[in-house]
Design an enzyme around this catalytic site. Structure first.
Site, PDB file in Angstrom:
ATOM      1  N   CYS A 159      -8.546   3.604   0.058  1.00  0.00           N
ATOM      2  CA  CYS A 159      -9.962   3.642  -0.287  1.00  0.00           C
ATOM      3  C   CYS A 159     -10.346   2.342  -0.988  1.00  0.00           C
ATOM      4  CB  CYS A 159     -10.237   4.841  -1.194  1.00  0.00           C
ATOM      5  SG  CYS A 159     -11.841   4.815  -2.007  1.00  0.00           S
ATOM      6  N   GLU A 160     -11.362   1.671  -0.471  1.00  0.00           N
ATOM      7  CA  GLU A 160     -11.743   0.394  -1.057  1.00  0.00           C
ATOM      8  C   GLU A 160     -12.481   0.552  -2.384  1.00  0.00           C
ATOM      9  OE1 GLU A 160     -16.009  -0.661   1.051  1.00  0.00           O
ATOM     10  OE2 GLU A 160     -14.171  -1.286   2.066  1.00  0.00           O
ATOM     11  N   HIS A 161     -12.904   1.771  -2.714  1.00  0.00           N
ATOM     12  CA  HIS A 161     -13.635   1.993  -3.965  1.00  0.00           C
ATOM     13  C   HIS A 161     -12.701   2.135  -5.167  1.00  0.00           C
ATOM     14  CE1 HIS A 161     -16.907   3.839  -1.195  1.00  0.00           C
ATOM     15  NE2 HIS A 161     -17.032   2.537  -1.293  1.00  0.00           N
ATOM     16  N   HIS A 162     -11.522   2.771  -4.950  1.00  0.00           N
ATOM     17  CA  HIS A 162     -10.619   3.025  -6.071  1.00  0.00           C
ATOM     18  C   HIS A 162      -9.210   2.489  -5.843  1.00  0.00           C
ATOM     19  CE1 HIS A 162     -13.705   6.296  -6.239  1.00  0.00           C
ATOM     20  NE2 HIS A 162     -13.736   5.911  -7.489  1.00  0.00           N
ATOM     21  N   GLN A 200     -13.834   5.978   5.103  1.00  0.00           N
ATOM     22  CA  GLN A 200     -13.541   6.761   6.298  1.00  0.00           C
ATOM     23  C   GLN A 200     -14.627   6.624   7.355  1.00  0.00           C
ATOM     24  OE1 GLN A 200     -12.248  10.773   5.500  1.00  0.00           O
ATOM     25  NE2 GLN A 200     -12.827  11.480   7.539  1.00  0.00           N
ATOM     26  N   HIS A 228      -8.684  12.650   0.462  1.00  0.00           N
ATOM     27  CA  HIS A 228      -8.853  11.446  -0.342  1.00  0.00           C
ATOM     28  C   HIS A 228      -8.285  11.653  -1.745  1.00  0.00           C
ATOM     29  CE1 HIS A 228     -11.769   9.190   2.319  1.00  0.00           C
ATOM     30  NE2 HIS A 228     -11.687  10.370   2.914  1.00  0.00           N
ATOM     31  N   CYS A 230      -8.824   9.945  -4.243  1.00  0.00           N
ATOM     32  CA  CYS A 230      -9.833   9.716  -5.276  1.00  0.00           C
ATOM     33  C   CYS A 230     -10.591  11.001  -5.615  1.00  0.00           C
ATOM     34  CB  CYS A 230     -10.808   8.621  -4.844  1.00  0.00           C
ATOM     35  SG  CYS A 230     -11.643   8.938  -3.289  1.00  0.00           S
TER      36      CYS A 230
END
Length: 268
Positions: A159-162, A200, A228, A230
């Site tokens: 995941c590019e956010h976390h 995703q 996920h 996250c």
């Protein structure tokens, strides 16, 4: 298997036009001199005032909202470039260990920055690959228009956010248009795009568009189901939640019976 509502010449042409338009819009968003959305020279769509349908009489393909939403322009780094980045990554992990209150010099952590940097390189090895290299001449002429499905392809991504993993499976189907792709190449396409920092939704569309670019089929369908970390390890901490995304192009988008046949077979 028999496809009752298979592609027609008109639907083939419409599908290829839509994919070309979508890829053109994505490339425009990566160009510093790009035009605003809706002002592309090759965009011919217009609203007919009937609930958001195009002049072609069907719902339009989903359009790119920004360059962050989808990136189908190949973005690769050589192995040498990745290796040259390792010392900086190791230093960054050393700083992270100190920042969380650990002692990077203790025995158990002494080599952790190096291990972590190499692990992240592996998790993102998709940046070292591109579609042309993946295909490797595995496109074959074949006079068939029967549905091809490769289902339950295991997928691991970040995941590019976390920067934590999401894990799941992907099913891919297409209706050939005089060309077929080696089956293992479908799994390789999934692997290439999943081994990058991802969301995703973008991953699902990248796979569909890559397959359409590779063999120009009459239709492409991709369904992704993932868990996920996250959501599991932090935040709402819902252990059994799953996220399902899909991308339907061409006949799969236009013909409900063909789409339902794919979804039924993909579910097993």
């Amino acid at each position: 298997m028999s496809i009752v509502n298979g592609p027609t010449p008109d639907s083939d042409e419409t599908f290829l036009d839509d994919v070309a338009s979508l890829k053109s819009r994505v490339r425009a968003h990566t160009d510093p001199g790009r035009k605003p959305l809706g002002q592309d020279d090759n965009t011919e769509e217009s609203q007919d005032g009937g609930g958001g349908r195009t002049r072609r009489g069907r719902p339009p393909l989903t359009r790119v909202q920004s360059s962050r939403d989808i990136d189908i322009v190949e973005r690769t780094r050589s192995v040498d470039e990745m290796n040259r980045a390792l010392p900086d990554m190791e230093a960054a992990y050393h700083t992270i260990l100190s920042s969380v209150g650990e002692e990077p010099a203790r025995q158990g952590l002494l080599k952790t920055p190096s291990r972590a940097a190499k692990a992240l390189m592996f998790f993102t090895k998709g940046y070292q690959e591109d579609l042309h290299g993946i295909l490797n001449d595995a496109v074959f002429d074949e006079d068939t228009d029967e549905m091809v499905i490769v289902r339950d392809i295991e997928m691991f991504s970040m995941c590019e956010h976390h920067l934590v993993p999401f894990i799941g499976k992907i099913s891919v189907g297409y209706l050939p248009n005089k060309k077929v792709l080696g089956l293992s190449k479908i799994a390789r396409i999934v692997e290439m795009y999943s081994r990058r920092l991802q969301v995703q939704e973008r991953l699902t569309k990248q796979i569909a568009l890559a397959l359409s670019e590779a063999i120009q089929p009459a239709g492409v369908a991709v369904v992704c189901e993932a868990t996920h970390m996250c959501m599991v390890m932090r935040g709402v901490q819902k252990l059994n939640s799953k996220t399902v995304t899909s991308c339907m192009l061409g006949v799969f988008r236009e013909d409900p019976k063909t789409r339902e046949e794919f979804l039924t077979l993909a579910r097993g």
